[in-house]
Scaffold this motif. Structure first.
Motif, PDB file in Angstrom:
ATOM      1  N   LEU A  97       0.827  -1.200   0.000  1.00  0.00           N
ATOM      2  CA  LEU A  97       0.000   0.000   0.000  1.00  0.00           C
ATOM      3  C   LEU A  97       0.868   1.259   0.000  1.00  0.00           C
ATOM      4  O   LEU A  97       0.514   2.272  -0.604  1.00  0.00           O
ATOM      5  N   PHE A  98       2.000   1.192   0.694  1.00  0.00           N
ATOM      6  CA  PHE A  98       2.933   2.324   0.732  1.00  0.00           C
ATOM      7  C   PHE A  98       3.545   2.539  -0.640  1.00  0.00           C
ATOM      8  O   PHE A  98       3.603   3.661  -1.149  1.00  0.00           O
ATOM      9  N   ASP A  99       4.021   1.463  -1.274  1.00  0.00           N
ATOM     10  CA  ASP A  99       4.577   1.525  -2.625  1.00  0.00           C
ATOM     11  C   ASP A  99       4.658   0.104  -3.172  1.00  0.00           C
ATOM     12  O   ASP A  99       5.441  -0.705  -2.680  1.00  0.00           O
ATOM     13  N   SER A 100       3.855  -0.190  -4.153  1.00  0.00           N
ATOM     14  CA  SER A 100       3.781  -1.541  -4.699  1.00  0.00           C
ATOM     15  C   SER A 100       5.043  -1.955  -5.443  1.00  0.00           C
ATOM     16  O   SER A 100       5.222  -3.140  -5.772  1.00  0.00           O
ATOM     17  N   GLN A 101       5.957  -1.003  -5.699  1.00  0.00           N
ATOM     18  CA  GLN A 101       7.167  -1.313  -6.454  1.00  0.00           C
ATOM     19  C   GLN A 101       8.370  -1.629  -5.567  1.00  0.00           C
ATOM     20  O   GLN A 101       9.447  -1.943  -6.071  1.00  0.00           O
ATOM     21  N   MET A 102       8.200  -1.561  -4.261  1.00  0.00           N
ATOM     22  CA  MET A 102       9.316  -1.873  -3.371  1.00  0.00           C
ATOM     23  C   MET A 102       9.692  -3.350  -3.472  1.00  0.00           C
ATOM     24  O   MET A 102       8.835  -4.204  -3.706  1.00  0.00           O
ATOM     25  N   THR A 103      10.974  -3.637  -3.284  1.00  0.00           N
ATOM     26  CA  THR A 103      11.447  -5.023  -3.325  1.00  0.00           C
ATOM     27  C   THR A 103      11.195  -5.674  -1.971  1.00  0.00           C
ATOM     28  O   THR A 103      11.765  -5.273  -0.959  1.00  0.00           O
ATOM     29  N   ILE A 104      10.317  -6.675  -1.958  1.00  0.00           N
ATOM     30  CA  ILE A 104       9.971  -7.403  -0.736  1.00  0.00           C
ATOM     31  C   ILE A 104      10.614  -8.781  -0.780  1.00  0.00           C
ATOM     32  O   ILE A 104      10.517  -9.491  -1.772  1.00  0.00           O
ATOM     33  N   ILE A 105      11.276  -9.130   0.315  1.00  0.00           N
ATOM     34  CA  ILE A 105      11.908 -10.447   0.448  1.00  0.00           C
ATOM     35  C   ILE A 105      11.253 -11.126   1.646  1.00  0.00           C
ATOM     36  O   ILE A 105      11.342 -10.633   2.772  1.00  0.00           O
ATOM     37  N   VAL A 106      10.573 -12.221   1.395  1.00  0.00           N
ATOM     38  CA  VAL A 106       9.925 -12.968   2.470  1.00  0.00           C
ATOM     39  C   VAL A 106      10.794 -14.178   2.800  1.00  0.00           C
ATOM     40  O   VAL A 106      10.978 -15.074   1.969  1.00  0.00           O
ATOM     41  N   CYS A 107      11.334 -14.189   4.005  1.00  0.00           N
ATOM     42  CA  CYS A 107      12.202 -15.292   4.423  1.00  0.00           C
ATOM     43  C   CYS A 107      11.360 -16.343   5.120  1.00  0.00           C
ATOM     44  O   CYS A 107      10.717 -16.063   6.128  1.00  0.00           O
ATOM     45  N   ALA A 108      11.362 -17.533   4.569  1.00  0.00           N
ATOM     46  CA  ALA A 108      10.646 -18.656   5.157  1.00  0.00           C
ATOM     47  C   ALA A 108      11.664 -19.679   5.641  1.00  0.00           C
ATOM     48  O   ALA A 108      12.866 -19.513   5.461  1.00  0.00           O
ATOM     49  N   SER A 109      11.179 -20.749   6.235  1.00  0.00           N
ATOM     50  CA  SER A 109      12.102 -21.727   6.807  1.00  0.00           C
ATOM     51  C   SER A 109      12.855 -22.518   5.741  1.00  0.00           C
ATOM     52  O   SER A 109      13.892 -23.129   6.043  1.00  0.00           O
ATOM     53  N   ASP A 110      12.368 -22.501   4.485  1.00  0.00           N
ATOM     54  CA  ASP A 110      13.041 -23.260   3.433  1.00  0.00           C
ATOM     55  C   ASP A 110      13.835 -22.399   2.467  1.00  0.00           C
ATOM     56  O   ASP A 110      14.785 -22.878   1.835  1.00  0.00           O
ATOM     57  N   ALA A 111      13.490 -21.111   2.326  1.00  0.00           N
ATOM     58  CA  ALA A 111      14.149 -20.247   1.341  1.00  0.00           C
ATOM     59  C   ALA A 111      13.677 -18.821   1.528  1.00  0.00           C
ATOM     60  O   ALA A 111      12.775 -18.535   2.329  1.00  0.00           O
ATOM     61  N   ALA A 112      14.291 -17.912   0.770  1.00  0.00           N
ATOM     62  CA  ALA A 112      13.804 -16.536   0.690  1.00  0.00           C
ATOM     63  C   ALA A 112      12.978 -16.421  -0.582  1.00  0.00           C
ATOM     64  O   ALA A 112      13.380 -16.915  -1.645  1.00  0.00           O
ATOM     65  N   HIS A 115       8.982 -11.697  -5.425  1.00  0.00           N
ATOM     66  CA  HIS A 115       7.929 -11.760  -6.439  1.00  0.00           C
ATOM     67  C   HIS A 115       8.541 -12.038  -7.801  1.00  0.00           C
ATOM     68  O   HIS A 115       9.642 -11.567  -8.114  1.00  0.00           O
ATOM     69  N   SER A 116       7.839 -12.787  -8.605  1.00  0.00           N
ATOM     70  CA  SER A 116       8.355 -13.194  -9.909  1.00  0.00           C
ATOM     71  C   SER A 116       8.590 -12.011 -10.857  1.00  0.00           C
ATOM     72  O   SER A 116       9.318 -12.151 -11.846  1.00  0.00           O
ATOM     73  N   SER A 117       8.027 -10.856 -10.533  1.00  0.00           N
ATOM     74  CA  SER A 117       8.202  -9.667 -11.380  1.00  0.00           C
ATOM     75  C   SER A 117       9.491  -8.906 -11.056  1.00  0.00           C
ATOM     76  O   SER A 117       9.778  -7.881 -11.682  1.00  0.00           O
ATOM     77  N   ILE A 118      10.294  -9.380 -10.125  1.00  0.00           N
ATOM     78  CA  ILE A 118      11.501  -8.671  -9.713  1.00  0.00           C
ATOM     79  C   ILE A 118      12.456  -8.487 -10.901  1.00  0.00           C
ATOM     80  O   ILE A 118      12.590  -9.380 -11.751  1.00  0.00           O
ATOM     81  N   SER A 119      13.097  -7.341 -10.955  1.00  0.00           N
ATOM     82  CA  SER A 119      14.050  -7.080 -12.035  1.00  0.00           C
ATOM     83  C   SER A 119      15.331  -7.863 -11.800  1.00  0.00           C
ATOM     84  O   SER A 119      15.629  -8.276 -10.675  1.00  0.00           O
ATOM     85  N   ASP A 120      16.103  -8.052 -12.862  1.00  0.00           N
ATOM     86  CA  ASP A 120      17.375  -8.757 -12.732  1.00  0.00           C
ATOM     87  C   ASP A 120      18.320  -8.016 -11.793  1.00  0.00           C
ATOM     88  O   ASP A 120      19.052  -8.635 -11.011  1.00  0.00           O
ATOM     89  N   GLU A 121      18.291  -6.686 -11.850  1.00  0.00           N
ATOM     90  CA  GLU A 121      19.156  -5.873 -10.990  1.00  0.00           C
ATOM     91  C   GLU A 121      18.823  -6.088  -9.524  1.00  0.00           C
ATOM     92  O   GLU A 121      19.713  -6.292  -8.686  1.00  0.00           O
ATOM     93  N   MET A 122      17.539  -6.049  -9.179  1.00  0.00           N
ATOM     94  CA  MET A 122      17.138  -6.240  -7.784  1.00  0.00           C
ATOM     95  C   MET A 122      17.357  -7.684  -7.333  1.00  0.00           C
ATOM     96  O   MET A 122      17.689  -7.936  -6.172  1.00  0.00           O
ATOM     97  N   TYR A 123      17.200  -8.626  -8.257  1.00  0.00           N
ATOM     98  CA  TYR A 123      17.452 -10.025  -7.917  1.00  0.00           C
ATOM     99  C   TYR A 123      18.913 -10.214  -7.516  1.00  0.00           C
ATOM    100  O   TYR A 123      19.210 -10.939  -6.563  1.00  0.00           O
ATOM    101  N   ASP A 124      19.814  -9.545  -8.216  1.00  0.00           N
ATOM    102  CA  ASP A 124      21.240  -9.620  -7.869  1.00  0.00           C
ATOM    103  C   ASP A 124      21.501  -9.031  -6.491  1.00  0.00           C
ATOM    104  O   ASP A 124      22.347  -9.530  -5.737  1.00  0.00           O
ATOM    105  N   VAL A 151      12.566  -5.450   3.356  1.00  0.00           N
ATOM    106  CA  VAL A 151      12.298  -4.546   2.242  1.00  0.00           C
ATOM    107  C   VAL A 151      13.585  -3.848   1.842  1.00  0.00           C
ATOM    108  O   VAL A 151      14.342  -3.382   2.700  1.00  0.00           O
ATOM    109  N   PHE A 152      13.823  -3.799   0.538  1.00  0.00           N
ATOM    110  CA  PHE A 152      14.927  -2.994   0.001  1.00  0.00           C
ATOM    111  C   PHE A 152      14.321  -1.897  -0.854  1.00  0.00           C
ATOM    112  O   PHE A 152      13.549  -2.166  -1.771  1.00  0.00           O
ATOM    113  N   ASP A 153      14.647  -0.648  -0.529  1.00  0.00           N
ATOM    114  CA  ASP A 153      14.092   0.506  -1.238  1.00  0.00           C
ATOM    115  C   ASP A 153      15.217   1.374  -1.786  1.00  0.00           C
ATOM    116  O   ASP A 153      15.969   1.971  -1.016  1.00  0.00           O
ATOM    117  N   THR A 154      15.334   1.427  -3.087  1.00  0.00           N
ATOM    118  CA  THR A 154      16.416   2.198  -3.704  1.00  0.00           C
ATOM    119  C   THR A 154      16.308   3.687  -3.387  1.00  0.00           C
ATOM    120  O   THR A 154      17.303   4.409  -3.447  1.00  0.00           O
TER     121      THR A 154
END
Length: 267
Positions: A97-112, A115-124, A151-154
Motif C-alpha cells: 500500500l505504501f509503494d507496490s514497487q518496493m522489493t519485498i523479500i519474504v524469508c521462510a524456513s526453506d528459502a527466501a 515476487h516473480s516480477s523482480i528485475s534482474d538488478e534487484m534479484y542480484d 524490504v529494500f528501497d532504492t
C-alpha cells in the motif's frame, strides 16, 4: 573472562567490499577456540548465505541469521522464531500500500521468496544476502513458516515505511529500519538482543562474559546484552551511544583486532 563474541556482519565484521580478512580470521578464531571462546555471526543475512561466506572456515561458528530469527550451527537449524502467517501477510499488504514497487523479500524456513516480477538488478541485490531464493507469483502461497520480511528501497524511504506500517501494526510485530534502504520485520520481541539472550541461556554464558560488535540501528539491542559492547567507528550515532566502547572501522579489521587485543589481555 570473555566466553562469547557476537558480531554483526555488514558494516561491522565485513569490509566495504562485503568480504573479510580470511587469514586473520583463521588466526583469531583458532585462538578463540583454544581459550573456549564461542564466535557468533548475528546478521540480517540468510543463514545459508553466511555459511557460504565462511565456507570451510566456519565450523563451530554459531549463526543468528535472518535478522536473528533463526539459529544455526554447523549446518543444523537449532531454533526458529516464526511469524503468524496472518500478521506476515498483513505486513506485506501494508508495504504494498505504501509503494507496490518496493522489493519485498519474504524469508521462510526453506528459502527466501521474491515476487516473480523482480528485475534482474534487484534479484542480484537479493542474492548478495540470500543464498536460497525462489520466485513466486504470490506470497500467500508460501507453505512453510514465515521467518521475517525484508524490504529494500532504492529511494531510501524505509523510515517513512516503518512509520506507515507501525500505524496499523505497532505492538504486533518487531520492525526496524536498519538503514534508509533496508527494513526488517520479524515476530514481536524477535531481534538480535533477544536471540543473543536465548543463546546465552543455551550456552550458560552471562552478559559479563559477552562481547558484542555492531554498526547499524538494528544493533542497538545487541549492545545491551554484552558488558563489553563495541561500535565500529563507522557506526550510526545511536549504536555508538549504546555501546560501551568505540573500535576501529570495518575496513580496518576493527572486530578481529579488538578480539585479538582482548585475548592478549586475558593472558
Amino acid at each position: 573472562m570473555i566466553k562469547l563474541v557476537v558480531t554483526d556482519l555488514d558494516g561491522t565484521f565485513l569490509n566495504s567490499k562485503g568480504s573479510f580478512d580470511m587469514e586473520l580470521f583463521n588466526e583469531v578464531h583458532e585462538g578463540m577456540k583454544r581459550k573456549g571462546i564461542t564466535f557468533v555471526a548475528c546478521t540480517g543475512k540468510q543463514c545459508e548465505r553466511v555459511e557460504k561466506l565462511f565456507g570451510q572456515h566456519g565450523r563451530g561458528v554459531w549463526i543468528l541469521g535472518d535478522s536473528a530469527a533463526r539459529i544455526k550451527k554447523d549446518g543444523q537449524v537449532v531454533r526458529e522464531f516464526s511469524m503468524e502467517p496472518a500478521l506476515a501477510l498483513q505486513a506485506i499488504q501494508e508495504i504494498q500500500l505504501f509503494d507496490s514497487q518496493m522489493t519485498i523479500i519474504v524469508c521462510a524456513s526453506d528459502a527466501a521468496y521474491v515476487h516473480s516480477s523482480i528485475s534482474d538488478e534487484m534479484y542480484d541485490v537479493v542474492k548478495g544476502s540470500y543464498e536460497q531464493v525462489i520466485k513466486t507469483d504470490s506470497f500467500a502461497g508460501i507453505s512453510t513458516s514465515f521467518i521475517k520480511i525484508t524490504v529494500f528501497d532504492t529511494q531510501g524511504r524505509c523510515t517513512a515505511l516503518r512509520k506507515h506500517v507501525e500505524h496499523t501494526m505497532e505492538g504486533q510485530i518487531y520492525i526496524v529500519d536498519s538503514e534508509p534502504r533496508w527494513l526488517d520485520i520479524t515476530a514481536l520481541h524477535t531481534h538480535k538482543g533477544e536471540t543473543v539472550k536465548t543463546l546465552q541461556e543455551m550456552l550458560g554464558v552471562t552478559s559479563r562474559e559477552t562481547m558484542s560488535f555492531g554498526d547499524g540501528e538494528n544493533d542497538v539491542e545487541l549492545m545491551a546484552v554484552a558488558n563489553y559492547s563495541f561500535a565500529v567507528s563507522n557506526a550510526c550515532e545511536n549504536t555508538k551511544r549504546a555501546a560501551q566502547f568505540i573500535t576501529k572501522s570495518n575496513d580496518e579489521n576493527g572486530v578481529l583486532r579488538t578480539i585479538q587485543a582482548i585475548m592478549d589481555l586475558q593472558e
